[in-house]
Design an enzyme around this catalytic site. Structure first.
Site, PDB file in Angstrom:
ATOM      1  N   ASP A  48       0.876  -1.170   0.000  1.00 36.25           N
ATOM      2  CA  ASP A  48       0.000   0.000   0.000  1.00 36.25           C
ATOM      3  C   ASP A  48       0.911   1.217   0.000  1.00 36.25           C
ATOM      4  OD1 ASP A  48      -2.299   1.523   0.069  1.00 36.25           O
ATOM      5  OD2 ASP A  48      -2.480   1.472   2.248  1.00 36.25           O
ATOM      6  N   GLU A 133      -1.718  -1.128  -6.090  1.00 37.93           N
ATOM      7  CA  GLU A 133      -2.900  -0.512  -6.672  1.00 37.93           C
ATOM      8  C   GLU A 133      -2.574   0.063  -8.045  1.00 37.93           C
ATOM      9  OE1 GLU A 133      -5.354   1.374  -3.006  1.00 37.93           O
ATOM     10  OE2 GLU A 133      -3.311   2.063  -3.248  1.00 37.93           O
ATOM     11  N   ASP A 212      -3.301   0.457   7.420  1.00 42.19           N
ATOM     12  CA  ASP A 212      -2.585   0.366   6.144  1.00 42.19           C
ATOM     13  C   ASP A 212      -2.133  -1.067   5.843  1.00 42.19           C
ATOM     14  OD1 ASP A 212      -2.938   3.095   5.979  1.00 42.19           O
ATOM     15  OD2 ASP A 212      -1.053   3.508   7.027  1.00 42.19           O
TER      16      ASP A 212
END
Ligand SMILES: [Zn+2]
Length: 246
Positions: A48, A133, A212
């Site tokens: 992340d 991502e 997170d």
């Protein structure tokens, strides 16, 4: 032309570019080399990015901070920029102040690049699959600004990560960032939480995780899950969600 060679040239030279940055001259060679695959690895990790104050947080609970010397160099740069803005045009001392600003800029750029290269190398060496991502999808979402993507130079980091992985024969998978910060990685319960809430506590299954780390675990899980929640492949051993990072 005499040059200071930073490392020996490898492969077949395709192009050479001469570049000037401030008072420094560089020659950049593009060479063609054969990929150097690493032995296959079943290890997979989710990352992340842009999770203030960390540069990245992993699904295993590791939190990587940008090196401290960035901050120091950035403070120096701000000071040099203030000094430059005080110097009148055409006056002596302005050129010197301008050179100082340029030099500090270059230093910060190089430090960032070095940090990106070392971090990418470490991840590629340790994991056969790295999941993050998709920036293009993320850019359309609201969390883009909240995550401060531009400052951290993520795009640059992900580019380095992608080519290092390709060269090593390892996989980088981009996933849709939707709900990665809302879902419980243990039971799948979905709940929108304000950004300042640092711990993920699941009202359904009682899981307690760092926010997170939970997001990074969801990112990793997405690589094994199809668009309608079906499992595409078995979750590799050793990657079942735990609750590290708290
Ligand atoms: Zn849960």
């Amino acid at each position: 032309v005499k040059v200071k060679l930073h490392r020996p040239l490898e492969g077949k030279i395709k192009t050479a570019t001469v570049k000037r940055e401030g008072e420094h001259w560089y020659i950049i060679f593009i060479t063609e080399v054969d990929p150097k695959p690493l032995p296959p690895s079943e290890e997979a990790i989710g990352i992340d990015l842009g999770t203030n104050p960390h540069f990245l947080v992993t699904s295993e609970g590791e939190m990587v901070e940008a090196p401290r010397h960035f901050q120091k160099a950035e403070e120096k740069l701000a000071k040099a920029q203030r000094e430059l803005s005080r110097k009148k045009k055409g006056k002596s001392g302005r050129k010197k102040a301008r050179l100082k600003v340029a030099k500090l800029h270059r230093k910060i750029t190089n430090q960032r690049k070095d940090f990106h290269h070392k971090l990418a190398r470490r991840l590629v060496n340790a994991y056969g699959t790295i999941v993050h991502e998709d920036l293009n999808i993320l850019a359309l979402s609201r969390s883009y600004v909240a995550k401060g993507i531009h400052d951290a130079g993520w795009a640059a980091f992900l580019q380095i990560l992608a080519y290092k992985a390709e060269e090593a024969g390892r996989r980088v998978i981009k996933v849709d960032p939707k709900y990665t910060s809302q879902d419980c990685p243990v039971c799948g319960h979905r709940e929108k939480k304000p950004l300042w809430v640092r711990a993920y506590t699941c009202p359904q299954c009682g899981a307690l995780l760092h926010r997170d780390v939970a997001a990074a675990q969801n990112i990793l899980a997405k690589a094994w899950t199809g668009p309608s929640g079906e499992t595409l492949r078995a979750f590799p051993q050793g990657n079942t969600p735990r609750s590290p990072g708290l």
